[in-house]
Scaffold this motif. Structure first.
Motif, short mmCIF file in Angstrom:
data_model
loop_
_atom_site.label_atom_id
_atom_site.label_comp_id
_atom_site.label_asym_id
_atom_site.label_seq_id
_atom_site.Cartn_x
_atom_site.Cartn_y
_atom_site.Cartn_z
N CYS A 581 0.81 -1.22 0.00
CA CYS A 581 0.00 0.00 0.00
C CYS A 581 0.85 1.27 0.00
CB CYS A 581 -0.93 0.02 1.23
SG CYS A 581 -2.27 -1.18 1.14
N LEU A 613 -6.44 -3.70 2.10
CA LEU A 613 -7.13 -2.42 1.92
C LEU A 613 -7.44 -2.17 0.45
CD1 LEU A 613 -4.89 -0.25 4.29
CD2 LEU A 613 -7.10 -1.31 4.84
N LEU A 618 -7.51 4.70 0.39
CA LEU A 618 -6.72 4.37 1.56
C LEU A 618 -7.05 5.34 2.70
CD1 LEU A 618 -3.19 3.66 0.01
CD2 LEU A 618 -4.85 1.99 0.88
#
Length: 677
Positions: A581, A613, A618
């Protein structure tokens, strides 16, 4: 609305006061929530479309203004009644569609209205909850009809009284009713050419004698027997669809017909001249007991003899897929010299023989997939076997090899599917101690071959040049876990021609992939592998589609969008990878590439601290943490680099001071100039 129309069409288009669209002589009033026919449309229209409205009654005055009407369409209304005088001013009507209404409520009055249409050619009464008696009343006086649909009603039994006066009828649609019995219902329809009785409950068809019929669709019934009338009359029948029934035997067809398409898919059919235990039934007969009122007839039939007496010389398509056929009788295919498409997939065939007796010289497609084939037999020296074959499907069988040189006879072959068989390609790597190499399939030198599927064949470490002399454009090697255990040099013969390559689920690792020479490649599937790093060799390719699903990728190159690959890609699959991420700059750049489609965009996820996620949204704490991580990484690199630099500097200073005097003397001796100290 007018985009693409010519100037004449644009000039002819307008909107009537009732909100209908007018184009030339057509008024489109569909979906307007109209409860009656508008009376303010121009009177010279020939076509009036009123689909999907709320009209319940057509009154005597509904069509008074429209004397030129030829086509009236009223499907999906709430129509319950057509008053007897409705069509008196529109007797030139040719086409009338009344499907999906409620005409069962006042069918006798509606029948009186229809009887005033002497020129009616096409009538659609589908989906009106009509019984056979109601249909008989509605069409009684419509002798001009050429096409009639009473599909999706509640008709259960047909006899000679239902369609008595329809002497001009060419096409009749009875599908999706509850018909379980037909008693001479079509004998008076001497011009009938197309008959559709699909999706009903017919248990059998015996003494079929409609010689004038060209297309008969009785698919999706419960038919166990099909017996044509024993006659030497020539039947006009061209298409017979008996698919999705319960046929036990090959149908007993007319002796003389023009049949070119015979569809027998999804039945319980087999041949019984020879049983698996070796018993022969060649001389066994079957007796049919036919009960008609008070009379009883017994017909004795030798099933195989009846098939032999049917002339199938004009047959081009034979679909016998999804049956229980475990062999084909001797000479069966020899009766079909014009056959171009033969489908025998999903049966129980254990062997299939190609010989000069059954040359199949016109055959273009042969599907033997999903059987139990252990062997494909070809008579050696049969130079004319399958000379026009283009598509050969042998997938999902038990084949270990094919006859040597089988493709030398197929001079036009383009597509071969050998997937899900346990076989190898020639040449095979030599194995120490083996005197004789195991069986293999040799496709070398088959110049016309363009599509080849070898998925799930258990291929292992191919070597040599298995594709030498071919011009393959489409190659499927998926589900072969050890096919890439070595390098990819054996693929090099296809570097100039290959356009589609599937390496899905082949245990592929990043170190093995080098496809930089495959400049023609457009579609590449690398899904289901163990890629941890994006293969750098792909960056120079000009792919249109790339599948990277279900790998171990943490990221794609940050400049992926600027590579030749990024500029040529039209679609890319990315889901089921553990992306980081905190390194999603590549994802953001891909979103900005114009014309790039990511079909699985919504399934793409990334990982952060054991959490999965959505990279499109995010949380802010995660973004801040990622920024700190990047800053900390920069600081860490600086901290790691600083001591190293200082150590190198100190070492250089020590060396310099230690060797200073020697260095000065060396410079002095080289330059020849005295230097005061």
């Amino acid at each position: 609305l007018a985009a693409g129309w010519g100037s004449e069409e644009i000039a002819a288009w307008s909107t009537s006061p009732g909100g209908c669209e007018l184009v030339r002589s057509t008024a489109n009033c569909a979906g307007r929530w109209l409860s009656s026919i508008p009376g303010n449309i121009q009177s010279d229209i020939e076509e009036l479309l009123l689909d999907d409205n709320t009209i319940q009654v057509l009154g005597n005055a509904s069509l008074l203004s429209y004397h030129q009407l030829r086509h009236l369409s009223l499907p999906k209304n709430w129509l319950e009644l057509i008053e007897p005088g409705t069509f008196l001013s529109s007797q030139g009507l040719h086409v009338l569609s009344l499907a999906d209404n409620l005409l069962f409520t006042n069918y006798s009055l509606t029948a009186a209205a229809l009887s005033a249409l002497p020129a009616l050619r096409t009538l659609d009464l589908a989906g009106n909850r009509l019984t056979e008696d109601m249909v008989s009343v509605l069409v009684w006086n419509l002798s001009s009809l050429e096409s009639l649909s009473v599909a999706r009603n509640i008709i259960m039994r047909l006899d000679s009284s239902v369609f008595t006066n329809l002497t001009q009828l060419l096409e009749l649609n009875l599908e999706k009713n509850y018909i379980f019995e037909i008693d001479q219902a079509f004998e008076g329809l001497q011009r009938l050419q197309r008959l559709n009785i699909a999706y009903n409950y017919l248990p059998c068809i015996v003494e079929f004698g409609l010689t004038q019929l060209r297309v008969l669709n009785v698919s999706n019934n419960v038919i166990e027997w099909f017996l044509a009338l024993e006659s030497d009359d020539i039947f006009e029948l061209e298409v017979l669809d008996l698919s999705h029934n319960h046929l036990l035997f090959f149908p007993v067809l007319p002796r003389q017909s023009k049949l070119h398409s015979l569809l027998l898919k999804d039945n319980k059919m087999s041949f019984y001249q020879r049983l698996p235990n070796g018993t022969s039934l060649a001389d066994i007969t079957v007796q049919f007991l036919l009960i008609d009122g008070n009379s009883t007839n017994v017909t004795t039939v030798s099933l195989w003899d009846e098939i032999c007496h049917s002339n199938l010389s004009s047959l081009r398509l034979l679909d016998m897929s999804q049956n229980q056929v475990w062999y084909l009788p001797e000479g069966f295919l020899a009766q079909m010299p014009s056959l171009t498409h033969l489908k025998l997939n999903h049966n129980c065939l254990e062997t299939f023989q190609l010989s000069e007796e059954d040359p199949l010289s016109m055959l273009m497609e042969l599907d033997l997939s999903q059987n139990r084939l252990v062997e494909l037999e070809v008579e050696m020296g049969s130079g004319d076997v399958l000379p026009n074959l283009q598509l050969f499907n042998l997938s999902t069988n038990r084949l270990r090899a094919l006859p040597t040189g089988v493709f030398t006879y197929t001079r036009k072959i383009t597509t071969v599917d050998l997937s899900h068989n346990r076989l190898d390609l020639c040449p095979q790597a030599a194995v120490a101690g083996e005197v004789e190499s195991p069986p293999c399939v040799d496709i070398r030198g088959v110049e016309t071959l363009t599509h080849l599927s070898l998925a799930g064949c258990g291929l292992q470490g191919l070597g040599g040049h298995p594709f030498q002399g071919t011009s393959l454009m489409h190659l499927d090697l998926s589900d072969n876990h050890q096919v890439l255990s070595g390098d990819l040099r054996w693929l090099q013969d296809l570097a100039l021609t290959l356009q589609v390559l599937s390496l899905r689920n082949t245990s592929l690792s990043s170190t093995v992939v080098d496809l930089s020479d495959f400049n023609s490649l457009l579609f590449l599937d690398l899904s289901g592998n163990s890629l941890t790093v994006f293969p750098t060799s792909l960056s120079v390719l000009k792919l249109h589609s790339l599948d990277l699903r279900d790998n171990c990728l943490l990221a794609l190159p940050p400049d992926a969008a600027q590579m030749p690959l990024g500029k040529s890609l039209r679609e890319i699959y990315l889901s089921q990878n553990p992306y980081n991420c905190c390194t999603l700059s590549w994802w953001d750049s891909l979103q900005e590439v114009e014309g790039l489609h990511i079909p699985d965009r919504l399934e793409v996820t990334c990982s952060y601290a054991s959490r999965t996620l959505n990279p499109r949204a995010l949380p802010e704490p995660v973004l801040q943490s990622c920024r700190w991580q990047m800053a900390n990484m920069t600081l860490l690199y600086l901290v790691l680099a600083l001591p190293t630099c200082l150590t190198l500097l100190v070492a250089f200073a020590v060396v310099f001071l230690t060797l200073k005097q020697k260095l000065l003397k060396m410079v002095k001796s080289q330059c020849g100039v005295s230097s005061p100290y």
